[in-house]
Motif scaffolding. Structure first.
Motif, PDB file in Angstrom:
ATOM      1  N   LYS A  89      -0.823   8.208  -8.147  1.00 15.83           N
ATOM      2  CA  LYS A  89       0.546   7.689  -8.222  1.00 15.83           C
ATOM      3  C   LYS A  89       0.883   6.982  -9.676  1.00 15.83           C
TER       4      LYS A  89
ATOM      5  N   LEU B 263       1.022   6.874   4.769  1.00 13.19           N
ATOM      6  CA  LEU B 263      -0.324   6.582   3.962  1.00 13.19           C
ATOM      7  C   LEU B 263      -0.994   7.655   3.850  1.00 13.19           C
TER       8      LEU B 263
ATOM      9  N   ALA C 186       0.768  -1.267   0.089  1.00 12.09           N
ATOM     10  CA  ALA C 186       0.004  -0.105   0.164  1.00 12.09           C
ATOM     11  C   ALA C 186       1.029   1.160   0.004  1.00 12.09           C
ATOM     12  N   ASP C 187       2.067   1.307   0.661  1.00 13.87           N
ATOM     13  CA  ASP C 187       3.014   2.333   0.771  1.00 13.87           C
ATOM     14  C   ASP C 187       3.769   2.839  -0.789  1.00 13.87           C
ATOM     15  N   VAL C 188       2.704   2.731  -1.589  1.00 13.18           N
ATOM     16  CA  VAL C 188       3.211   3.077  -3.053  1.00 13.18           C
ATOM     17  C   VAL C 188       4.619   3.907  -3.112  1.00 13.18           C
TER      18      VAL C 188
ATOM     19  N   GLU D 155      -3.772   5.554  -0.393  1.00 13.91           N
ATOM     20  CA  GLU D 155      -2.832   4.481   0.112  1.00 13.91           C
ATOM     21  C   GLU D 155      -3.618   3.965   1.152  1.00 13.91           C
TER      22      GLU D 155
END
Length: 591
Positions: free
Chosen positions: A587, A553, A545-547, A557
């Motif tokens: 993102k 976040l 999730a932490d792109v 995210e």
């Protein structure tokens, strides 16, 4: 010339007179290579020692050096190594103790070079032939399908340039096929044996053996005219996978089927069970049928491990009761993966089978030599033979104690007693340690080297999997297993799939005190642990999730993290890497 001859005769047997020169006792030190004159050397050794103390030590040194020079032979491939090890080290032991008359015919080159084989076994009308048709998606010569017992022959379905049938009598004289030793089962079997060959991509990698449906009742068993269980046992030793098929409507295991399953003993690692036609019964009934099948198998397959059972409907017709569609798809995928792995593991399987054969051959040698040792030289041979056969169990225990052999390595006591009844014990051989030492050396050293080669071959060769037929239908595209489910949900959608639930996730996000539109890992953790998932899983979800990899976040995210938690809670696996369709819209420009 008379005097030298007389001098030598006092030391050497008359048969050595032609070598009666003054240097006869020096030859061993000059010719270190082993020759058939070893016995002669042994006879002159005392004379050599008396003549020169140095020559004895010199002979000892040379023999050790000769042993050191005997380097292990290098093999180009695992198959070549197995072939040579068998011919040079194991086959002499088998022939010396008549192993082939008791257990299994000698292996041939084709046994080491053939493609992986799958053996299908089951009672009549369980769908064996239909299963093959489902895999290759093509009719094959000699195929007959019906509710009555239709397949009355053993059919080897193999790859060939053109469609055709090779009858059994022609098949067993073809050196390229691994069936030559089936000749021993006679015309009654060979008339019921054929090879159906056809060009098919699935058969490029594997061959499939279809078998006659197993019937119940003594009459049908006798009418076969050949030992059905013995034929199946022969195939079981040589195939890579044995698939037992059961019909969900008739789980009764007949006497012949029970006998067949027992004949597959020592090959439990190859056995897989398929509960076929499972789409014809309701879920509750299916649970009962599955339990009854496991109970029945537990009484016949005497292993502490539970045999793997695949549930499904292996044909191309619509499911009658589609309630368990996802279960059937998952089970089919697992079975296909198992079959697809066979080419990659073929060399390892052949290596494993050779080790099992070598262990059995060693035990057989101990049994035969023990019986030979107990036999009288002149009188009372028949009565002693009967006594030994009746007390064979005690001989097993004695061998087990003396040679520290596991009880599982011994052949069936009842079967061995039956075979010994017709044998002439006078033709049995005494124990020959050299033959056993050779096999021990093969197991301890040569096999270890081949194990290394197996891994090297696997790494050098491209990924070997079965392709074509039904295997391609589930590989790619929207009908691949799990397509559009779990983490794959929304793969073809224009909109971000997480977006539909994002308002709900946003409400939670803003209660976690975001700073500059982002929450810390500590605050995210407080919410994520409420899922009760293990930290290892939550840690993976965090990484996915932490792109932007900033340790925080943002709202997108955080929504993605919650979506992945939902995927996991629904029983799906998490992806190793974040799929493109799950990357948050803001993102994607960075991707």
């Amino acid at each position: 010339m008379g005097q030298p001859g007389t001098a030598v005769t006092s030391v050497v047997k008359p048969s050595l007179l032609p070598r009666a020169s003054g240097v006869t006792h020096v030859l061993p030190s000059l010719c270190p290579s082993p020759t058939p004159t070893t016995s002669a050397r042994g006879e002159v050794r005392p004379h050599a020692a008396a003549a020169s103390p140095v020559s004895g030590s010199m002979f000892s040194w040379v023999s050790k050096d000769a042993r050191r020079k005997k380097e292990p032979e290098l093999f180009q491939t695992v198959a070549e190594g197995l072939r040579q090890l068998y011919a040079q080290k194991l086959l002499p032991l088998e022939e010396h103790y008549r192993f082939h008359e008791f257990h299994s015919p000698a292996l041939e080159d084709a046994d080491f070079d053939n493609k992986p084989m799958v053996l299908l076994v089951g009672q009549y009308s369980t769908g064996k032939t239909t299963f093959i048709r489902h895999l290759i998606e093509q009719d094959f010569p000699g195929m007959r399908i019906g509710p009555e017992p239709t397949t009355d022959s053993f059919i080897a379905v193999m790859h060939g340039p053109t469609e055709g049938v090779v009858p059994g009598n022609a098949l067993v004289v073809d050196p390229r096929r691994p069936f030559r030793k089936l000749n021993a089962f006679g015309n009654a079997f060979l008339n019921r044996f054929m090879c159906a060959q056809l060009p098919n991509p699935v058969l490029d990698s594997i061959s499939i053996i279809d078998t006659p449906g197993i019937l119940s009742g003594e009459k049908q068993r006798i009418s076969r005219g050949y030992d059905f269980a013995a034929v199946l046992e022969w195939f079981a030793e040589r195939v890579d996978r044995i698939i037992l098929l059961f019909d969900a409507h008739k789980l009764d295991i007949s006497d012949e089927f029970s006998e067949v399953i027992k004949a597959l003993k020592n090959h439990e690692d190859k056995i897989r069970v398929v509960l076929n036609k499972a789409d014809q019964i309701e879920t509750q009934q299916l649970m009962r049928v599955y339990g009854a099948l496991m109970w029945s198998l537990g009484k016949i397959i005497n292993t502490p491990e539970v045999v793997r059972v695949y549930i499904g409907s292996f044909w191309s017709h619509p499911l009658l009761i589609p309630d368990n569609r996802k279960l059937f798809e998952a089970e089919e995928q697992d079975l296909f993966k198992d079959i697809q792995s066979l080419p990659r593991n073929a060399a390892l399987r052949k290596l494993n089978d050779l080790i099992k054969r070598a262990r059995l051959a060693k035990v057989h040698a101990y049994i035969i030599s023990s019986l030979k040792k107990e036999m009288p030289n002149v009188f009372g041979k028949e009565s002693k033979k009967k006594e030994l056969v009746n007390n064979l169990g005690e001989i097993y225990q004695k061998i087990e104690r003396e040679h520290q052999i596991s009880p599982g390595d011994f052949p069936s006591l009842r079967k061995m007693q039956e075979l010994l009844q017709t044998q002439d014990f006078n033709k049995f051989q005494a124990l020959k340690p050299k033959l056993l030492d050779t096999v021990d050396d093969m197991l301890a050293n040569d096999i270890a080297r081949l194990m290394v080669m197996v891994r090297q071959e696997e790494s050098l060769m491209p990924s070997q999997v079965v392709k074509g037929g039904a295997f391609d239908g589930t590989m790619n595209g929207p009908f691949g297993h799990g397509y559009g489910e779990g983490a794959g949900e929304g793969i073809d959608d224009v909109e971000w799939v997480v977006g539909k639930d994002k308002p709900t996730y946003d409400e939670i996000f803003y209660t976690l005190s975001p700073v500059n539109g982002k929450i810390t890992g500590a605050n995210a953790k407080k919410e994520m642990v409420k899922s009760k998932l293990p930290n290892t899983v939550l840690g993976k979800i965090w990484k996915l999730a932490d792109v932007d990899r900033d340790g925080l976040l943002d709202d997108e995210e955080f929504a993605l993290a919650n979506h992945l938690i939902k995927v996991k809670l629904e029983g799906h696996e998490l992806p190793a890497d974040l799929p493109p369709h799950l990357v948050p819209p803001s993102k994607r420009r960075h991707e």
